[in-house]
Design a protein around this motif. Structure first.
Motif, PDB file in Angstrom:
ATOM      1  N   MET A   1      -0.068  -5.598 -13.293  1.00 29.50           N
ATOM      2  CA  MET A   1       0.539  -6.695 -12.080  1.00 29.50           C
ATOM      3  C   MET A   1       0.716  -5.155 -10.870  1.00 29.50           C
ATOM      4  O   MET A   1       0.907  -5.647 -10.107  1.00 29.50           O
ATOM      5  N   GLU A   2       1.767  -4.190 -11.862  1.00 29.81           N
ATOM      6  CA  GLU A   2       2.062  -3.609 -10.450  1.00 29.81           C
ATOM      7  C   GLU A   2       0.818  -3.183  -9.285  1.00 29.81           C
ATOM      8  O   GLU A   2       1.260  -2.605  -8.035  1.00 29.81           O
ATOM      9  N   PHE A   3      -0.014  -2.433  -9.876  1.00 31.89           N
ATOM     10  CA  PHE A   3      -1.271  -2.256 -10.200  1.00 31.89           C
ATOM     11  C   PHE A   3      -1.777  -3.086  -7.714  1.00 31.89           C
ATOM     12  O   PHE A   3      -1.909  -2.749  -7.017  1.00 31.89           O
ATOM     13  N   MET A   4      -1.500  -4.274  -8.778  1.00 33.00           N
ATOM     14  CA  MET A   4      -2.283  -5.150  -7.872  1.00 33.00           C
ATOM     15  C   MET A   4      -1.390  -5.503  -6.712  1.00 33.00           C
ATOM     16  O   MET A   4      -2.131  -6.177  -5.268  1.00 33.00           O
ATOM     17  N   VAL A   5      -0.070  -5.677  -6.605  1.00 36.48           N
ATOM     18  CA  VAL A   5       1.347  -5.980  -5.907  1.00 36.48           C
ATOM     19  C   VAL A   5       1.505  -4.580  -4.935  1.00 36.48           C
ATOM     20  O   VAL A   5       0.809  -5.350  -4.007  1.00 36.48           O
ATOM     21  N   ILE A   6       0.378  -3.196  -5.420  1.00 40.07           N
ATOM     22  CA  ILE A   6       0.790  -2.391  -4.537  1.00 40.07           C
ATOM     23  C   ILE A   6      -1.110  -2.072  -3.462  1.00 40.07           C
ATOM     24  O   ILE A   6      -1.147  -2.000  -1.861  1.00 40.07           O
ATOM     25  N   GLU A   7      -1.744  -2.548  -4.640  1.00 41.46           N
ATOM     26  CA  GLU A   7      -3.075  -2.972  -3.722  1.00 41.46           C
ATOM     27  C   GLU A   7      -3.170  -3.940  -2.227  1.00 41.46           C
ATOM     28  O   GLU A   7      -3.173  -3.739  -0.910  1.00 41.46           O
ATOM     29  N   LEU A   8      -2.276  -4.837  -2.335  1.00 44.64           N
ATOM     30  CA  LEU A   8      -2.131  -6.158  -1.607  1.00 44.64           C
ATOM     31  C   LEU A   8      -1.548  -6.104   0.013  1.00 44.64           C
ATOM     32  O   LEU A   8      -1.574  -6.054   0.639  1.00 44.64           O
ATOM     33  N   LEU A   9      -0.491  -4.327  -0.631  1.00 42.89           N
ATOM     34  CA  LEU A   9       0.921  -4.037   0.201  1.00 42.89           C
ATOM     35  C   LEU A   9      -0.005  -3.268   1.116  1.00 42.89           C
ATOM     36  O   LEU A   9      -0.064  -3.196   1.965  1.00 42.89           O
ATOM     37  N   ARG A  10      -0.821  -2.135   0.918  1.00 44.74           N
ATOM     38  CA  ARG A  10      -1.364  -1.295   1.086  1.00 44.74           C
ATOM     39  C   ARG A  10      -2.867  -2.218   2.347  1.00 44.74           C
ATOM     40  O   ARG A  10      -3.042  -1.207   3.464  1.00 44.74           O
ATOM     41  N   ARG A  11      -3.272  -3.308   2.014  1.00 46.45           N
ATOM     42  CA  ARG A  11      -4.556  -4.058   2.042  1.00 46.45           C
ATOM     43  C   ARG A  11      -4.513  -4.728   2.403  1.00 46.45           C
ATOM     44  O   ARG A  11      -4.462  -5.943   3.178  1.00 46.45           O
ATOM     45  N   ALA A  12      -2.331  -5.222   3.744  1.00 45.15           N
ATOM     46  CA  ALA A  12      -2.235  -6.054   4.204  1.00 45.15           C
ATOM     47  C   ALA A  12      -2.818  -6.561   5.097  1.00 45.15           C
ATOM     48  O   ALA A  12      -3.144  -7.760   6.221  1.00 45.15           O
ATOM     49  N   GLY A  13      -3.245  -6.030   6.151  1.00 44.46           N
ATOM     50  CA  GLY A  13      -4.392  -6.131   7.299  1.00 44.46           C
ATOM     51  C   GLY A  13      -5.087  -6.355   6.968  1.00 44.46           C
ATOM     52  O   GLY A  13      -5.469  -7.059   8.213  1.00 44.46           O
ATOM     53  N   GLU A  14      -6.157  -6.659   6.120  1.00 46.77           N
ATOM     54  CA  GLU A  14      -7.230  -7.414   5.906  1.00 46.77           C
ATOM     55  C   GLU A  14      -6.766  -9.152   6.348  1.00 46.77           C
ATOM     56  O   GLU A  14      -7.781  -9.605   6.732  1.00 46.77           O
ATOM     57  N   ILE A  15      -6.264  -9.688   5.506  1.00 43.13           N
ATOM     58  CA  ILE A  15      -5.693 -10.533   5.842  1.00 43.13           C
ATOM     59  C   ILE A  15      -4.398 -10.623   6.373  1.00 43.13           C
ATOM     60  O   ILE A  15      -3.748 -11.721   6.950  1.00 43.13           O
ATOM     61  N   ARG A  16      -4.379 -10.034   7.561  1.00 41.75           N
ATOM     62  CA  ARG A  16      -2.789 -10.345   8.198  1.00 41.75           C
ATOM     63  C   ARG A  16      -1.696 -10.840   8.198  1.00 41.75           C
ATOM     64  O   ARG A  16      -0.749 -11.535   8.553  1.00 41.75           O
ATOM     65  N   ILE A  17      -0.834  -9.589   7.105  1.00 46.38           N
ATOM     66  CA  ILE A  17       0.794 -10.178   6.305  1.00 46.38           C
ATOM     67  C   ILE A  17       1.380  -9.105   6.830  1.00 46.38           C
ATOM     68  O   ILE A  17       0.404  -7.587   7.108  1.00 46.38           O
TER      69      ILE A  17
END
Length: 593
Positions: free
Chosen positions: A477-493
């Protein structure tokens, strides 16, 4: 001069109106406290033998006690129940009390016409108290406005008939099994049933009518307790609040989505107002709405009102009016400080429950000594071959979404879909296309975990659902959250709302140098309970991302209502039957191992 006279008259009228309301409220309060006092004496008489004997001696032959004042546990329960329903301003309870006390007062007044009755001072005191209670009911009639469910009379009749039959049969069975009479075999079942029924409707049955029936004392007590339970069940059915509230209609949902498009960035919990079992109250202008659900006589709203903050009062007022009209307890879970301030102007009090963890994507980094542990855990999972795929729900083909829904159901902890204020309660609905799905697969391409986020305005996400395979590696879960934060630009977040840390400030301030003894004791207690309920571990898991902490509040009218509000929230979140915190606190539990 004419204008001045009009102003004075209006002021006088308003003052008279306020005075009249005050008298009505005081009269209603007197009626409630009368019932409370009588219930207390009845209970005390049940356990204090000498007092009970005195009360009974003063309630026989030519002596009368005030309305409902008798010695006994059953009468105490009955009177206490009436006091509770009257405190909740139930109209049906007011009618019942007015009828019963009015009849009692009429009979009492007729009896006082006889010299042998009115010569006792006790009877004069009793009739004055009874008349005062009846008068208080009449003067305070406007204060008892809470409506019941239209089905209550039919339900009460069903409970009375069905429950009475079942209780009488059970009483007959107990008498049959425990009969100690010398010639018990001579009694018929109908006679034993008759005996049990008489015990249900009265304290005692005439022994001369049942020479072959002599059950032990404890059986008679059990039958009398059954009678009390039956009476309470009937009155509960008769006085219960309205339960059936119209859920969201298609038009309601369409209008709510329009509000979210215009004002959705104000509250990270706004999208959860679209849960289908919730109801909604609109402001007159339609620019604001309060989403809520009624459970256990509690009208439970969640998050902030939707829409324009200037229109919030127009939605809050009718929501409170509806709650009071039906005798519901109004409460709000997870309100922000801004909304809490507005609710406070409408008479609600606030209790800070904890803080919501919000991560600003632009400020998040894995660099630095403070993030070393998180960085190492992230790299460990990544080296194990796990990868994360990020997609909007609308971009996932139907067959793939069906597979993801099945896996999420398989990994769910228990049969109940938990959540209310911080969970959408559904996955894969076609109307939720802007939600974001994170799929975590291992090195072999096998799906191991899922995260789903709902939209939070145009540039934010709010965590909705977390599921993982229990046999997978820790830290996914931590790995996925960090991936979302690092790749947030892909979905403009630009910002992500993660979890809720209950009592976060206690853990943080209680660990500081100079913390007071009360704060340290409170922190120790929470740490102790964290062994079962993950209170501290959830705070630690959130703190890893170095978030912004936004306080969230529980709003309520009276402190005495907090236990019922707590039960209602536990039911709403699906956590009533299992130990643990409500779902809005842990949101399926972040993996903290």
């Amino acid at each position: 001069m004419g204008d001045a006279r009009i102003t004075v008259e209006r002021c006088d009228g308003r003052e008279r109106g306020r005075w009249g309301v005050g008298v009505s409220q005081r009269a209603a309060g007197f009626a409630v406290w009368y019932l409370r006092g009588v219930a207390f004496v009845n209970f005390l008489s049940a356990v204090w033998v000498s007092l009970g004997q005195d009360v009974r001696r003063h309630n026989q032959e030519n002596f009368f006690t005030p309305y409902l004042l008798t010695a006994g546990f059953a009468s105490g329960v009955f009177t206490a129940f009436l006091a509770i329903t009257m405190r909740r301003r139930k109209r049906a309870a007011w009618i019942l009390n007015l009828v019963l006390s009015g009849l009692f007062l009429a009979l009492f007044a007729f009896a006082m016409a006889f010299p042998e009755i009115r010569r006792y001072p006790q009877n004069w005191i009793s009739i004055v108290l009874t008349a005062a209670f009846v008068g208080a009911l009449l003067v305070g009639r406007r204060e008892f406005y809470a409506k019941g469910d239209r089905a209550n009379p039919r339900l009460a009749a069903t409970v009375a008939v069905g429950g009475g039959l079942a209780a009488s049969l059970l009483a007959a069975l107990l008498v049959t099994v425990t009969d100690q009479a010398p010639h018990a075999a001579r009694s018929t079942f109908l006679e034993r049933w008759h005996y049990g029924t008489l015990r249900l409707v009265s304290v005692a049955a005439d022994p001369s009518r049942f020479p072959y029936i002599a059950p032990p004392t404890w059986v008679n007590v059990v039958i009398n307790v059954l009678s009390t339970v039956l009476v309470l069940a009937v009155f509960y059915a008769a006085f219960r609040s309205r339960r059936a509230v119209d859920p969201l209609t298609e038009d309601d949902e369409k209008r709510l989505r329009a509000l979210l498009e215009r004002h959705g960035e104000r509250d990270s919990l706004g999208y959860f107002a679209l849960r289908r079992e919730k109801s909604v109250v609109w402001s007159p202008t339609g620019k604001a709405a309060v989403a809520y659900r009624v459970l256990g006589g509690v009208s439970l709203a969640s998050g902030d009102p939707l829409g324009d903050p200037e229109a919030w009062p127009g939605a809050i007022a009718p929501w409170l009016d509806e709650a009071r009209a039906h005798g519901w307890i109004p409460a709000v879970m997870g309100a922000s400080e801004e909304a809490g301030t507005v609710y406070a102007r409408h008479g609600l009090d606030a209790l800070e429950l904890g803080d919501e963890a919000i991560v600003e994507v632009a400020e998040f980094t894995l660099e630095g000594r403070a993030m070393r542990t998180v960085r190492q855990a992230y790299n460990r999972v990544k080296r194990a071959g796990y990868t994360v795929r990020i997609r909007r729900h609308e971009d996932i083909p139907a067959d793939e979404m069906s597979y993801l829904v099945r896996r999420a159901d398989d990994w769910r902890d228990g049969a109940t879909e938990r959540g209310f204020s911080m969970a959408l309660g559904r996955l894969g609905d076609g109307r939720d296309g802007q939600c974001v799905m994170l799929e975590c697969t291992d090195g072999a391409g096998e799906l191991r975990a899922l995260l789903s986020f709902v939209p939070w305005g145009p540039g934010g996400l709010s965590l909705d659902l977390m599921r993982r395979d229990r046999d997978s590696d820790n830290g996914l879960m931590e790995f996925m959250v960090i991936e979302l934060l690092r790749r947030a630009g892909e979905i403009r977040i630009t910002q992500v709302s993660l979890n809720f840390a209950m009592f976060r400030s206690v853990f943080e301030r209680g660990a500081r140098l100079g913390a007071g003894p009360v704060l340290r004791l409170w922190r120790s207690l929470l740490s102790f309970f964290s062994r079962w309920w993950q209170i501290e571990s959830l705070y630690r898991a959130n703190a890893k991302y170095r978030p912004i902490w936004e306080p969230r509040f529980l709003l309520f009218e009276k402190s005495a209502d907090l236990p019922r509000i707590g039960l209602a929230s536990a039911r709403a979140e699906g956590f009533l039957e299992v130990p643990g915190l409500p779902g809005w606190v842990n949101r399926e539990h972040l993996d903290t191992r």
